[in-house]
Enzyme design. Structure first.
Site, PDB file in Angstrom:
ATOM      1  CD  GLU A 104      -2.892  -1.075  -0.125  1.00  0.00           C
ATOM      2  OE1 GLU A 104      -3.184   0.007  -0.661  1.00  0.00           O
ATOM      3  OE2 GLU A 104      -3.256  -2.179  -0.595  1.00  0.00           O
TER       4      GLU A 104
ATOM      5  CG  HIS B  20      -1.215   1.069  -4.388  1.00  0.00           C
ATOM      6  ND1 HIS B  20      -0.930   0.874  -5.721  1.00  0.00           N
ATOM      7  CD2 HIS B  20      -1.800  -0.083  -3.960  1.00  0.00           C
ATOM      8  CE1 HIS B  20      -1.332  -0.348  -6.078  1.00  0.00           C
ATOM      9  NE2 HIS B  20      -1.852  -0.952  -5.028  1.00  0.00           N
TER      10      HIS B  20
ATOM     11  CG  HIS C  91      -1.612  -3.562  -9.045  1.00  0.00           C
ATOM     12  ND1 HIS C  91      -2.974  -3.669  -9.049  1.00  0.00           N
ATOM     13  CD2 HIS C  91      -1.236  -3.432  -7.741  1.00  0.00           C
ATOM     14  CE1 HIS C  91      -3.413  -3.593  -7.791  1.00  0.00           C
ATOM     15  NE2 HIS C  91      -2.384  -3.451  -6.990  1.00  0.00           N
TER      16      HIS C  91
END
Ligand code: TQI
Ligand code: CA
Ligand code: ZN
Ligand code: ZN
Length: 173
Positions: free
Chosen positions: A131, A134, A140
């Site tokens: 995370e 991100h 991804h």
């Protein structure tokens, strides 16, 4: 191969020292907080970024919290398995984890009295490292053992950044 979010959002160049804070109502133990420290360290080792915990949830760049079900951001959690956590791309900084997962730290369940099944055990550090990717702007990856690969087997631990993750984040910072 790594990817970015559409429009390639990232933290601005004048913001290399990021702060993070935990939702006050979560009352997290030090064991849990240390896992996040370790996860942030993996990314700061390969970038010019630093991550420092501060007390104020309001003013932190990255806001971390465990929530269950609908928590008013339009992306409700779904109980054990399914969605484990979500993070929003820069500069939003919201990092939410599903409070109903059977989270484990170093192979041991976070003690909270809930029924625990090894079949749905989720390694907290693995999810935190993913995370944070991100939060920094990575999407991804198609590389199977990369941190940013979009699946993780139950009970699996995957915390070491791979070359693919490092090349991706170094293209942003
Ligand atoms: N949460 C998804 C994730 O973080 C949320 C998501 C879905 C997403 N599609 C996306 C985020 C596209 C950014 C871009 O990937 S999750 C894993 C993994 C999840 C999954 O709960 O499915 C990890 C959270 F990789 F293991 F499958 C953490 Cl580590
Ligand atoms: Ca879930
Ligand atoms: Zn959320
Ligand atoms: Zn992901």
């Amino acid at each position: 191969h790594y990817s970015f979010f559409p429009g390639r959002p990232r933290w601005p160049a004048n913001k290399r020292d990021l702060t993070y804070a935990f939702a006050p109502q979560n009352g997290l133990t030090d064991d849990i907080k240390i896992v996040f420290t370790r996860a942030f360290d993996r990314w700061s080792e390969v970038t010019p970024l630093t991550f420092t915990e501060i007390a104020s949830y309001q003013s932190a760049d990255i806001k971390i919290g465990f929530f269950s079900g609908d928590h008013n951001d339009g992306e409700p959690f779904d109980g054990p398995m399914g969605t484990l956590a979500h993070a929003f791309s820069p500069p939003a900084g919201h990092f939410h984890l599903d409070g109903e997962e059977n989270w484990v730290i170093d192979g041991a369940p976070i003690a909270d009295g809930n029924f625990f099944s090894i079949l749905s055990a989720v390694d907290l550090e693995s999810v935190a490292v993913h995370e944070i990717g991100h939060l920094l702007g990575l999407g991804h990856s198609s590389v199977e053992d990369a941190i940013m690969y979009p699946t993780l087997g139950a009970g699996t631990r995957r915390v070491e950044l791979r070359n693919d993750d490092i090349l991706g984040v170094q293209e942003l910072y």
